[in-house]
Design an enzyme around this catalytic site. Structure first.
Site, PDB file in Angstrom:
ATOM      1  N   LYS A  68       1.007  -1.443   0.366  1.00 28.26           N
ATOM      2  CA  LYS A  68      -0.014  -0.182   0.656  1.00 28.26           C
ATOM      3  C   LYS A  68       0.639   1.231  -0.010  1.00 28.26           C
ATOM      4  CE  LYS A  68      -1.412   2.254   4.239  1.00 28.26           C
ATOM      5  NZ  LYS A  68      -2.394   1.963   5.301  1.00 28.26           N
ATOM      6  N   GLY A 103      -9.984   3.823   3.921  1.00 29.46           N
ATOM      7  CA  GLY A 103      -9.395   3.684   3.618  1.00 29.46           C
ATOM      8  C   GLY A 103      -8.325   2.429   3.188  1.00 29.46           C
TER       9      GLY A 103
HETATM   10  C1  R5P Z   1      -1.558   2.302   8.738  1.00 28.52           C
HETATM   11  O1  R5P Z   1      -0.349   2.154   8.743  1.00 28.52           O
HETATM   12  C2  R5P Z   1      -2.441   1.929   9.807  1.00 28.52           C
HETATM   13  O2  R5P Z   1      -1.997   0.679  10.278  1.00 28.52           O
HETATM   14  C3  R5P Z   1      -3.565   1.581   9.520  1.00 28.52           C
HETATM   15  O3  R5P Z   1      -3.528   1.103   8.272  1.00 28.52           O
HETATM   16  C4  R5P Z   1      -3.954   3.285   9.324  1.00 28.52           C
HETATM   17  O4  R5P Z   1      -4.011   3.608  10.363  1.00 28.52           O
HETATM   18  C5  R5P Z   1      -6.189   2.669   9.234  1.00 28.52           C
HETATM   19  O5  R5P Z   1      -6.709   3.834   8.433  1.00 28.52           O
HETATM   20  P1  R5P Z   1      -7.100   4.542   7.476  1.00 28.52           P
HETATM   21  O6  R5P Z   1      -8.208   3.179   7.813  1.00 28.52           O
HETATM   22  O7  R5P Z   1      -7.284   5.933   7.630  1.00 28.52           O
HETATM   23  O8  R5P Z   1      -6.797   3.823   6.128  1.00 28.52           O
END
Ligand code: R5P
Length: 316
Positions: free
Chosen positions: A196, A229
Site C-alpha cells: 500500500k 481507506g
Molecule cells: C497505517 O499504517 C495503519 O496501520 C492503518 O492501516 C491505517 O491507519 C488505517 O487508516 P485508514 O482507515 O484511514 O486507512
C-alpha cells in the site's frame, strides 16, 4: 488480588471512556476514585481528582477523537494525580492517538508520537500502558517505561470462532506483517500481504499482493480502521486477485472517522471485529466487539504485584 494491592490501586477515569475504566476497576475489586472534569466557557478543562494520596494511580483515557481534547485532559489528570500525592502515576491509554506520527514522512513534519509521550512524562506519568500501538518505536521514544499490551490473542480467539478454517490472513500493508504473523501462529493459517502507498490522510493506493488468495475467504488484520481507506484498497486488491467475496476485518482500534462506514458498506464485509479501546460508535449487523478490559486489569494487577507482563505484551 490481595487486599493490600487493592487498597493502593486507584483507578482514575477521564471522560473519554468511563465505561472501560469502570469495568477495569470492577475487575480489580475497586471503583474509580471521584473525579470531576469541568469545562470553562472558553473551552479550557479543569479536572479535580480526589483520593489518590499515597496510592498507585492509573489514569484510564484513550486519546481517540477528539484526540487533542482527550490528550490535554489526560495531561491535566496526570498532573492532578501527581499534585494530589499519588505514590506512582500510570497513564493507561488503550488507544494512543498520534502513534502513527512516529517519523518524519517528509522534511518539515513534526514527530507527533514523540511530542505526545514526552508531554505525558512531563505532566507526571511514571509509566505508560498502551494497547496495540501503531508503532513499537513508542518505547524507544519515551523517557518512561512503556508497557505495550497485545490484543492479538483476544481477536484471534474471536476469529477462530467467526471465520472458516480455509480463510487466509491478509496484512493490508507492510507495517501489518508482524502482527499478521502473530495471528498466523495462533490460528495456523497462511498470510498474504498487500503493498500500500498512502496518498493523503484519507486516500491510499494498493495494487500488489503477495500470497495466494484465489477462491478463499480473507481475514484482513490491521491495528486500526480510521477512514476505512486502507481496508477498501485491500479488499479491492483481494477481489481482483480472485479472493471469495467473503471478507472479515479485524483491528484492535476502530475510531471509524469521516465517511468510513460509507466506504465499508459498499464492500463484501461479513464481519468487522474490533475491541473496546474506544467507546462504541456507529455499528452495523456485521460489527463484533471484544473487550480489552480483562487484559488491562490483568496488566495492572501484575504490575501491582511486581510480576512480569510477559505474554500480555506486543512481540517486537
Ligand atoms: C497505517 O499504517 C495503519 O496501520 C492503518 O492501516 C491505517 O491507519 C488505517 O487508516 P485508514 O482507515 O484511514 O486507512
Amino acid at each position: 488480588m490481595s487486599s493490600r494491592i487493592t487498597m493502593s490501586t486507584r483507578i482514575v477515569s477521564g471522560t473519554a471512556h468511563p465505561g472501560l475504566a469502570a469495568a477495569v476497576a470492577a475487575m480489580l475489586g475497586t471503583r474509580p476514585v471521584p473525579c470531576d472534569v469541568e469545562r470553562f466557557p472558553d473551552g479550557e478543562l479543569r479536572p479535580v481528582v480526589d483520593g489518590v494520596q499515597g496510592g498507585d494511580a492509573y489514569v484510564v483515557q484513550p486519546t481517540g477523537p477528539a484526540v487533542d481534547d482527550h490528550l490535554v485532559e489526560l495531561l491535566l489528570l496526570l498532573d492532578a494525580c501527581r499534585r494530589g500525592g499519588a505514590k506512582t502515576v500510570t497513564a493507561v491509554v488503550p488507544y494512543f492517538g498520534y502513534a502513527r506520527q512516529d517519523r518524519r514522512g517528509r522534511a518539515g513534519q513534526a514527530v507527533g508520537a514523540r511530542v505526545a509521550v514526552d508531554a505525558l512524562a512531563s505532566a507526571g506519568a511514571d509509566r505508560l500502558i498502551v494497547v496495540e500501538p501503531h508503532t513499537v518505536a513508542l518505547e524507544a521514544m519515551a523517557p518512561i517505561p512503556v508497557e505495550m499490551l497485545t490484543a492479538v490473542p483476544i481477536l484471534a480467539g474471536a476469529l477462530a470462532e467467526l471465520t472458516p478454517e480455509a480463510a487466509v490472513l491478509v496484512a493490508p500493508d507492510l507495517g501489518a506483517v508482524k502482527p499478521a504473523e502473530h495471528y498466523a501462529r495462533l490460528l495456523r493459517r497462511p498470510v498474504a500481504v498487500v503493498r500500500k502507498t498512502r496518498v493523503s490522510g484519507e486516500r491510499v493506493h494498493a495494487e500488489e499482493l503477495v500470497g495466494d488468495v484465489a477462491g478463499r475467504p480473507a481475514v484482513i488484520v490491521d491495528d486500526m480502521i480510521s477512514t476505512g481507506g486502507t481496508i477498501e484498497a485491500a479488499v479491492r486488491v483481494l477481489l481482483a486477485h480472485g479472493a471469495a467475496p467473503d471478507i472479515t476485518v479485524a483491528a484492535a482500534h476502530g475510531p471509524l472517522v469521516a465517511a468510513a462506514w460509507d466506504r465499508l458498506d459498499r464492500l463484501p464485509i461479513r464481519c468487522l471485529l474490533t475491541t473496546d479501546t474506544l467507546p462504541a460508535g456507529e455499528t452495523r449487523a456485521s460489527s463484533r466487539v471484544r473487550s480489552v478490559g480483562p487484559l488491562i486489569a490483568d496488566a495492572i494487577g501484575r504490575l501491582q504485584r511486581g510480576q512480569s507482563l510477559g505474554s500480555l505484551m506486543v512481540r517486537g
